[in-house]
Design an enzyme around this catalytic site. Sequence first.
Site: not given
Length: 293
Positions: A52, A96, A119
């Site tokens: 990412k 994460q 997200d």
Amino acid sequence: MQILNGKEASQSIKDALKLNVAQLLAEGKKVPHLAAILVGNNGASETYVAAKVKACEEVGFKSTLVRAEESITSLKLLDIIRDLNNDEDIDGILVQLPLPKHISEQEIINAIDPDKDVDGFHPSNVGRMVLGQPTFIPATPYGIMLLLEHYKVETKGKHAVVIGRSHIVGRPMSILLSGSGYPGNCTVTVCHSHTKNLEEICRSGDIIVAALGRPEFVTAEMVKEGAVVIDVGITRVVDPSKKSGFALKGDVDYKNVAPKCSFITPVPGGVGPMTIAALLKNTYHSCVKRNYD
Ligand SMILES: NC(=O)c1ccc[n+]([C@@H]2O[C@H](COP(=O)([O-])OP(=O)(O)OC[C@H]3O[C@@H](n4cnc5c(N)ncnc54)[C@H](OP(=O)(O)O)[C@@H]3O)[C@@H](O)[C@H]2O)c1
């Protein structure tokens, strides 16, 4: 059979984002800035976060990687999130997953400013997605939608079978495919570990999205001729022949399933790169909405 090439489709999204960044710079504006929080040293999480960060560099975004010890307390992690929420330069925050067992993932996600929740896991963004309102769509299902769009895969009126009901993949995928518009307008069946007659249900699927995390679970006998098969699964299996010592396996028995399909995603090179492209798109839109709308 046509391969839904996530590398190719994600590259075209990244190329467009590069142009968008150049435009922002030409207008003297700030570039999108993504902050990623990585707790502990889980090998897979390290790999995903590194990919990412690299993708941000590739398109000209700023990125900040915040690392925390496995033993960090919830309170300390909440402090980090509060600081990132208050940092005007940060447009997107991602944590994460998975987090260590002693930390409640939902408590942490709930603390992220919904306007920076790229997200799309915050309850208010999930609610907006369910209502079909503009929002951050979770990156993996969003990436799959972009992939279907890129290859102009017909979805209207199709029976989509989604295997898996997690908050990050299966559930949002089922909501998006059953929504109105394109891609969408599918009739969706959601399967999980208590589903009976799963093989039969799969055989009636025009589109199968396999997101369960069981290597090669979907076999040729479960797929009808001409089906579209999207393989979300990524499981690390030991493979001494590889330099890394492991190989990545999807949830679909690709070799035997592919010949029956109209379209299929490979693993790797299918859904994975699209997830990252979708995250970048969310971050770009957050930057523009927060700063210039
Ligand atoms: N390519 C990407 O970018 C990307 C992104 C995210 C995830 N992934 C991969 O996608 C896979 C799924 O991830 P996830 O986070 O959604 O996993 P998860 O949270 O473990 O959820 C798995 C889902 O599959 C269901 N399931 C498990 N075994 C099953 C079986 N035998 N039959 C039917 N359903 C079964 C579970 O049912 P229950 O709810 O009943 O337990 C659950 O709903 C993993 O391999 C993950 O690594 C890939």
